[in-house]
Design an enzyme around this catalytic site. Structure first.
Site, PDB file in Angstrom:
ATOM      1  N   LYS A 151    -100.318  40.936 -13.100  1.00  0.00           N
ATOM      2  CA  LYS A 151    -100.263  39.767 -12.226  1.00  0.00           C
ATOM      3  C   LYS A 151     -99.836  38.512 -12.972  1.00  0.00           C
ATOM      4  O   LYS A 151     -98.949  37.791 -12.547  1.00  0.00           O
ATOM      5  CB  LYS A 151    -101.638  39.569 -11.593  1.00  0.00           C
ATOM      6  CG  LYS A 151    -101.711  38.419 -10.610  1.00  0.00           C
ATOM      7  CD  LYS A 151    -101.042  38.785  -9.326  1.00  0.00           C
ATOM      8  CE  LYS A 151    -100.856  37.608  -8.404  1.00  0.00           C
ATOM      9  NZ  LYS A 151     -99.661  37.787  -7.563  1.00  0.00           N
ATOM     10  N   LYS A 193     -89.177  42.503  -4.380  1.00  0.00           N
ATOM     11  CA  LYS A 193     -90.387  43.073  -3.752  1.00  0.00           C
ATOM     12  C   LYS A 193     -90.251  44.587  -3.615  1.00  0.00           C
ATOM     13  O   LYS A 193     -91.180  45.325  -3.912  1.00  0.00           O
ATOM     14  CB  LYS A 193     -90.627  42.477  -2.357  1.00  0.00           C
ATOM     15  CG  LYS A 193     -91.201  41.102  -2.265  1.00  0.00           C
ATOM     16  CD  LYS A 193     -92.612  40.921  -2.734  1.00  0.00           C
ATOM     17  CE  LYS A 193     -92.691  40.668  -4.189  1.00  0.00           C
ATOM     18  NZ  LYS A 193     -92.530  39.394  -4.740  1.00  0.00           N
ATOM     19  N   TRP A 208    -103.596  45.108 -20.111  1.00  0.00           N
ATOM     20  CA  TRP A 208    -102.166  45.319 -19.860  1.00  0.00           C
ATOM     21  C   TRP A 208    -101.568  45.520 -21.244  1.00  0.00           C
ATOM     22  O   TRP A 208    -101.551  44.602 -22.064  1.00  0.00           O
ATOM     23  CB  TRP A 208    -101.556  44.107 -19.168  1.00  0.00           C
ATOM     24  CG  TRP A 208    -100.130  44.309 -18.764  1.00  0.00           C
ATOM     25  CD1 TRP A 208     -99.689  45.055 -17.716  1.00  0.00           C
ATOM     26  CD2 TRP A 208     -98.960  43.751 -19.384  1.00  0.00           C
ATOM     27  NE1 TRP A 208     -98.312  44.997 -17.651  1.00  0.00           N
ATOM     28  CE2 TRP A 208     -97.841  44.211 -18.655  1.00  0.00           C
ATOM     29  CE3 TRP A 208     -98.754  42.909 -20.476  1.00  0.00           C
ATOM     30  CZ2 TRP A 208     -96.541  43.858 -18.979  1.00  0.00           C
ATOM     31  CZ3 TRP A 208     -97.453  42.561 -20.798  1.00  0.00           C
ATOM     32  CH2 TRP A 208     -96.362  43.031 -20.060  1.00  0.00           C
ATOM     33  N   ASN A 253    -107.158  39.130 -25.279  1.00  0.00           N
ATOM     34  CA  ASN A 253    -106.023  38.964 -24.372  1.00  0.00           C
ATOM     35  C   ASN A 253    -104.988  38.146 -25.127  1.00  0.00           C
ATOM     36  O   ASN A 253    -105.279  37.030 -25.546  1.00  0.00           O
ATOM     37  CB  ASN A 253    -106.497  38.230 -23.106  1.00  0.00           C
ATOM     38  CG  ASN A 253    -105.344  37.795 -22.207  1.00  0.00           C
ATOM     39  OD1 ASN A 253    -104.231  38.295 -22.325  1.00  0.00           O
ATOM     40  ND2 ASN A 253    -105.619  36.861 -21.317  1.00  0.00           N
ATOM     41  N   GLY A 254    -103.784  38.694 -25.329  1.00  0.00           N
ATOM     42  CA  GLY A 254    -102.741  37.934 -26.028  1.00  0.00           C
ATOM     43  C   GLY A 254    -101.990  38.831 -26.994  1.00  0.00           C
ATOM     44  O   GLY A 254    -102.116  40.058 -26.960  1.00  0.00           O
ATOM     45  N   ARG A 262    -105.356  41.585 -13.290  1.00  0.00           N
ATOM     46  CA  ARG A 262    -104.663  41.003 -14.445  1.00  0.00           C
ATOM     47  C   ARG A 262    -104.005  42.069 -15.329  1.00  0.00           C
ATOM     48  O   ARG A 262    -103.184  41.744 -16.181  1.00  0.00           O
ATOM     49  CB  ARG A 262    -105.658  40.198 -15.297  1.00  0.00           C
ATOM     50  CG  ARG A 262    -106.273  39.030 -14.566  1.00  0.00           C
ATOM     51  CD  ARG A 262    -107.307  38.360 -15.438  1.00  0.00           C
ATOM     52  NE  ARG A 262    -106.689  37.666 -16.540  1.00  0.00           N
ATOM     53  CZ  ARG A 262    -106.284  36.410 -16.514  1.00  0.00           C
ATOM     54  NH1 ARG A 262    -106.451  35.706 -15.420  1.00  0.00           N
ATOM     55  NH2 ARG A 262    -105.722  35.856 -17.557  1.00  0.00           N
ATOM     56  N   GLU A 311     -90.536  46.275  -7.046  1.00  0.00           N
ATOM     57  CA  GLU A 311     -91.874  46.205  -7.636  1.00  0.00           C
ATOM     58  C   GLU A 311     -92.829  47.221  -7.026  1.00  0.00           C
ATOM     59  O   GLU A 311     -93.583  47.867  -7.743  1.00  0.00           O
ATOM     60  CB  GLU A 311     -92.471  44.802  -7.417  1.00  0.00           C
ATOM     61  CG  GLU A 311     -91.929  43.744  -8.340  1.00  0.00           C
ATOM     62  CD  GLU A 311     -92.534  42.377  -8.028  1.00  0.00           C
ATOM     63  OE1 GLU A 311     -92.928  41.675  -8.971  1.00  0.00           O
ATOM     64  OE2 GLU A 311     -92.586  41.981  -6.846  1.00  0.00           O
ATOM     65  N   GLU A 360     -85.363  37.875  -3.718  1.00  0.00           N
ATOM     66  CA  GLU A 360     -86.808  38.091  -3.625  1.00  0.00           C
ATOM     67  C   GLU A 360     -87.109  39.377  -2.849  1.00  0.00           C
ATOM     68  O   GLU A 360     -88.013  40.137  -3.220  1.00  0.00           O
ATOM     69  CB  GLU A 360     -87.467  36.865  -2.971  1.00  0.00           C
ATOM     70  CG  GLU A 360     -88.939  36.992  -2.620  1.00  0.00           C
ATOM     71  CD  GLU A 360     -89.864  37.269  -3.801  1.00  0.00           C
ATOM     72  OE1 GLU A 360     -89.412  37.219  -4.954  1.00  0.00           O
ATOM     73  OE2 GLU A 360     -91.045  37.566  -3.552  1.00  0.00           O
ATOM     74  N   CYS A 402    -104.363  40.639 -19.654  1.00  0.00           N
ATOM     75  CA  CYS A 402    -105.668  41.293 -19.761  1.00  0.00           C
ATOM     76  C   CYS A 402    -106.751  40.401 -19.164  1.00  0.00           C
ATOM     77  O   CYS A 402    -106.589  39.189 -19.063  1.00  0.00           O
ATOM     78  CB  CYS A 402    -106.002  41.550 -21.223  1.00  0.00           C
ATOM     79  SG  CYS A 402    -104.720  42.451 -22.085  1.00  0.00           S
ATOM     80  N   HIS A 405     -66.273  42.020  -4.511  1.00  0.00           N
ATOM     81  CA  HIS A 405     -65.913  41.917  -5.926  1.00  0.00           C
ATOM     82  C   HIS A 405     -66.656  42.934  -6.785  1.00  0.00           C
ATOM     83  O   HIS A 405     -66.786  42.733  -7.991  1.00  0.00           O
ATOM     84  CB  HIS A 405     -66.179  40.491  -6.432  1.00  0.00           C
ATOM     85  CG  HIS A 405     -65.363  39.451  -5.720  1.00  0.00           C
ATOM     86  ND1 HIS A 405     -63.991  39.421  -5.782  1.00  0.00           N
ATOM     87  CD2 HIS A 405     -65.724  38.439  -4.904  1.00  0.00           C
ATOM     88  CE1 HIS A 405     -63.542  38.417  -5.031  1.00  0.00           C
ATOM     89  NE2 HIS A 405     -64.579  37.811  -4.488  1.00  0.00           N
TER      90      HIS A 405
HETATM   91  C1  G6P Z   1     -95.452  38.395 -13.090  1.00  0.00           C
HETATM   92  C2  G6P Z   1     -95.844  38.811 -11.682  1.00  0.00           C
HETATM   93  C3  G6P Z   1     -94.847  38.243 -10.671  1.00  0.00           C
HETATM   94  C4  G6P Z   1     -94.742  36.735 -10.837  1.00  0.00           C
HETATM   95  C5  G6P Z   1     -94.376  36.349 -12.270  1.00  0.00           C
HETATM   96  C6  G6P Z   1     -94.503  34.849 -12.501  1.00  0.00           C
HETATM   97  O1  G6P Z   1     -94.280  39.034 -13.452  1.00  0.00           O
HETATM   98  O2  G6P Z   1     -95.900  40.212 -11.571  1.00  0.00           O
HETATM   99  O3  G6P Z   1     -95.297  38.533  -9.352  1.00  0.00           O
HETATM  100  O4  G6P Z   1     -93.781  36.240  -9.945  1.00  0.00           O
HETATM  101  O5  G6P Z   1     -95.276  36.976 -13.188  1.00  0.00           O
HETATM  102  O6  G6P Z   1     -95.847  34.496 -12.349  1.00  0.00           O
HETATM  103  P1  G6P Z   1     -96.355  33.028 -12.065  1.00  0.00           P
HETATM  104  O7  G6P Z   1     -97.858  33.147 -12.071  1.00  0.00           O
HETATM  105  O8  G6P Z   1     -95.857  32.172 -13.193  1.00  0.00           O
HETATM  106  O9  G6P Z   1     -95.813  32.605 -10.759  1.00  0.00           O
END
Ligand code: G6P
Length: 609
Positions: A604, A486, A74, A99-100, A27, A489, A482, A2, A505
Site C-alpha cells: 500500500k 487498476k 513487504w 521497516n525500511g 502495508r 494491479e 489509471e 512493512c 502509430h
Molecule cells: C503504491 C500503491 C499505489 C499508490 C502508490 C503511491 O505503489 O500500491 O496504489 O498509488 O504507491 O502512493 P501514495 O501513497 O504516495 O499515493
C-alpha cells in the site's frame, strides 16, 4: 511497506499485537511474525502466509507476555521465506522488527561477520540486530537505549525499528529515520506502531517521532532523544483512529467498499469549502500563489495520474504552465529548477519514499514553495511542505487506490479554481457554476455506481483475456492510464493505455479479437475524433468496450459494446469516468479469483526508494 507494532504493559499484550498486525497488513503481506519475552527467554512465531495463519500458530502455542513486538513485511532484502520474516534475533538475546532499507548493510555485514557474528537471514535487518548486540557485548554501550542510539548513527538509509532484549525485561527501544513510527501512550503501558490505526481502541494518545529520534519505552515512561543526542518532548495528540474503518461490513473486499464510498469521500473532501479562497490551502497560500509562475507536480502510481489530469485543468483554466514528473525519475535527472515554481506533491499515504525524496530534492534545488495534497494529516509529507490540502477519503486499505484518487482530483480541481481566480481567469458566475458541479458530484457518482450490473456482465469477457488496451483522449487520457493500472494491479491482466490518436502509430498492430479495447468516450470536443479511432479498431476486427456519455451518440454495434454514462460532466468528467474503470478491474479480478485487496508483490505505501 512493512508494519510495526510493539507493546510494554502489565497485561498480556499478544492480542493487542495480533490485532495491530491485522490492521497493518495492508502495508505489506509477504510474511508476518511476533516475538515476546516470557520467563526470561525470547519466543517467536513467524509465517509466510497471512496474519490469520500466524494467529492460528499463536493460539496453538498459547504464547503470552506483557512485552512484545510484531511485524508484517513487504520483502526488500531477502525473499519472503520464514528465515527472513521478522522479528529477527541476534544471539537469542535481542530481537528487532524493521521497516525500511539499510543501504550500507553489506559493509556492516562484513564487519560483523569478521567479529564472529553468524547471519541466518538475507535481511538487512539482521545487520542492525547484530550491530546493537555487538555494541552491548563489547561494553561500548551500557544499555539498550544507548546501543540503539550508537547503532543508528552508523546506518545509511531508512528505518523504523522496535527492539528489546532479555537482559532488560521491561524496556523497548524504537527509532525512526525515513520510515514512520509513533508512540502510543496508555495507563501503565506504552506502545510503538507504524500508524495510529494499529492501536485504535487501545489508546488514542500518540506522539509522532521525528527524523532521527530514538525512544525508550517502559510501562510508565517514554524518553525521547533526538539525533543531536538532546532529550526532547514530542507533542502528544489525541488521534481518533477509528477501528471500525477496517471493518468490511457488507462488502466482500475493501476495494469494493472503497469504490462505493467515493460519493461520501468526495463530499467529505469538499466539507468546509464555501467559496474559492487561497486559505483552503493554508495561511500563506495567497502570498505564495501570487508569487509563483509555474507548477511542478511530483507523485507516484495512481497519484501521478491524478497529477497528469490536473495538468490539463491547470493549463486550460488557470493558464499556469505545469509539469508532472514521476517522483522516482525526477530525483535522479538534471532538470532546470524554477524558484518561482510551486512544487505540488500528491500522495494518499504521505509516506511514499520516492515522493518525499523528490520533494526534498526539489527544495534543495531552491524551489521552496511547496504544497502537499495528502490523505494523512500526520504524515511526513505534510510535515515537510508549507501548504496542504487534506483529502478526506478516510482510511484506504485496498492496495489498489480508488477513493484516494477521486478525492485527489477533487482537491486538484479546487487548486485549479483558486489559481484561476487569483489570475482573474474565473468569473463569479463560473466560480458558482463549478462549485455547484463539485457539490453535485456525489449524486452524479451514485448514478455511475448504478452501472455496476452492466460492468459485471463485461467483466466475464475480460477475465478470459491476457491483454487489454485502454484508450482516452485529452483530459481522459490519464484516466485511461489509471484504468489500465487498476486492471493490471488487481487482475494481473497486461493492460496498456494510449492516447486514442496514437493508436495508428503502433498499438493498432496488437489489435485482434482477442484483445478488448476499452474506450473512454466523454462527449467533449474530441468525441468526433474518438469515433474515428473506434472505427479504426473495429475495421481491424477489434472488440470495443466503450464508456460513452449519454449525449455522445455512440451506439451499440457488432463488436462495439457500450455502457451509457450520465450526460457529459464538463471539466469534472474524468472523476465520473474513473469509477466504471475501477469497477471493471474489481469485477474482472473477482472473476479471475485473485487476492483483490492484496495483489501479489505490491504494498500500500512504499516507504523505501
Ligand atoms: C503504491 C500503491 C499505489 C499508490 C502508490 C503511491 O505503489 O500500491 O496504489 O498509488 O504507491 O502512493 P501514495 O501513497 O504516495 O499515493
Amino acid at each position: 511497506m512493512c508494519g510495526i507494532v510493539g507493546a510494554v504493559a502489565k497485561r498480556n499484550v499478544v492480542s493487542i499485537l495480533m490485532e495491530g498486525l491485522r490492521r497493518l497488513e495492508y502495508r505489506g503481506y509477504d510474511s508476518c511474525g511476533i516475538a515476546v519475552l516470557k520467563d526470561g527467554a525470547l519466543h517467536r512465531a513467524r509465517s509466510v502466509s497471512r496474519v490469520i495463519d500466524l494467529a492460528t500458530q499463536v493460539e496453538a502455542t498459547a504464547i503470552s507476555s506483557d512485552m512484545g513486538i510484531a511485524h508484517t513485511r513487504w520483502a526488500t532484502h531477502g525473499e519472503p521465506v520464514v528465515v527472513n520474516a521478522h522479528p529477527i534475533f541476534s544471539c537469542d538475546e535481542l530481537t528487532i522488527v524493521h521497516n525500511g532499507i539499510i543501504e550500507n548493510h553489506e559493509s556492516l555485514r562484513e564487519e560483523l561477520s569478521s567479529q564472529g557474528y553468524e547471519f541466518f537471514s538475507q535481511t538487512d535487518t539482521e545487520v542492525i540486530a547484530h550491530l546493537i548486540h555487538a555494541l552491548l557485548q563489547s561494553g561500548v554501550a551500557e544499555d539498550l537505549f544507548k546501543a540503539v542510539r550508537l547503532a543508528t548513527k552508523r546506518l545509511d538509509g531508512a528505518y523504523a525499528i522496535a527492539v528489546f532484549r532479555k537482559q532488560e525485561p521491561h524496556l523497548m527501544v524504537g527509532a525512526r529515520a525515513g520510515s514512520p513510527l509513533i508512540v502510543g501512550f496508555g495507563d501503565g503501558e506504552n506502545f510503538l506502531a507504524s500508524d495510529a490505526l494499529a492501536l485504535a481502541g487501545t489508546t488514542d494518545k500518540f506522539a509522532y517521532l521525528e527524523e532521527g529520534d530514538v525512544v525508550a519505552l517502559t510501562r510508565d515512561s517514554v524518553t525521547i532523544i533526538n539525533r543531536k543526542d538532546i532529550s526532547v518532548e514530542r507533542q502528544v495528540r489525541r488521534v481518533h483512529a477509528y477501528s471500525g474503518a477496517i471493518d468490511l461490513g457488507q462488502y466482500r473486499h475493501y476495494m469494493q467498499k472503497e469504490i462505493i464510498e467515493q460519493p461520501h469521500a468526495i463530499a467529505d473532501t469538499m466539507e468546509g469549502v464555501s467559496g474559492i479562497v487561497p486559505e483552503l490551502f493554508g495561511y500563506e497560500a495567497e502570498h505564495i500563489f501570487k508569487h509563483i509562475n509555474s507548477i511542478l507536480i511530483l507523485a507516484c502510481g495512481t497519484s501521478y495520474y491524478a497529477g497528469l489530469t490536473a495538468k490539463h485543468w491547470l493549463e486550460s483554466l488557470a493558464k499556469i504552465p505545469t509539469s508532472v514528473e514521476v517522483a522516482s525519475e525526477y530525483r535522479y535527472r538534471q532538470s532546470v529548477p524554477n524558484p518561482r515554481s510551486l512544487v505540488v506533491t500528491i500522495s494518499q499515504s504521505g509516506e511514499t519514499a520516492d515522493t518525499i525524496v523528490a520533494l526534498q530534492y526539489a527544495k534543495a534545488l531552491g524551489q521552496k514553495h511547496t504544497l502537499a495534497i495528502c490523505n494523512v494529516s500526520t504524515s511526513a509529507m505534510v510535515g515537510q511542505t508549507t501548504l496542504h490540502y487534506l483529502t478526506r477519503a478516510g482510511v484506504e486499505i485496498g492496495v489498489a487506490s480508488t477513493k484516494a484518487f477521486t478525492t485527489q482530483l477533487t482537491a486538484l480541481f479546487l487548486l485549479t479554481l483558486t489559481l484561476a481566480k487569483l489570475r482573474n481567469r474565473l468569473s463569479t458566475a463560473e466560480e458558482d457554476a463549478y462549485l455547484k458541479q463539485l457539490r453535485h458530484l456525489p449524486m452524479a457518482l451514485y448514478s455511475v455506481l448504478a452501472l455496476e450490473p452492466q460492468i459485471i456482465a463485461w467483466s466475464d469477457d475480460f477475465a478470459k483475456c491476457e491483454h487489454a488496451l485502454f484508450l482516452g483522449r485529452g483530459l481522459h487520457y490519464p484516466i485511461a492510464l489509471e484504468g489500465a493500472l487498476k486492471l493490471k494491479e488487481v487482475s494481473y491482466i497486461h493492460a496498456e493505455a494510449y492516447p486514442a490518436g496514437e493508436l495508428k502509430h503502433g498499438p493498432l498492430a496488437l489489435v485482434t479479437d482477442k484483445m478488448p479495447v476499452v474506450t473512454i468516450a466523454p462527449n467533449d470536443a474530441l468525441v468526433e475524433k474518438l469515433k474515428s479511432n473506434i472505427q479504426e479498431v473495429r475495421t481491424r476486427g477489434g472488440r470495443l468496450y466503450v464508456f460513452a456519455d449519454a449525449d455522445s451518440n455512440i451506439q451499440h454495434d457488432d463488436g462495439v459494446h457500450v455502457i451509457r454514462m450520465p450526460e457529459h460532466y464538463g471539466q469534472l468528467s474524468p472523476i465520473l469516468h474513473t469509477v466504471p474503470l475501477q469497477l471493471l478491474a474489481y469485477h474482472t479480478a473477482c472473476a479471475r479469483g485473485t487476492d483483490v485487496d492484496k495483489p501479489r508483490n505490491l504494498a500500500k505505501s512504499v516507504t523505501v526508494e
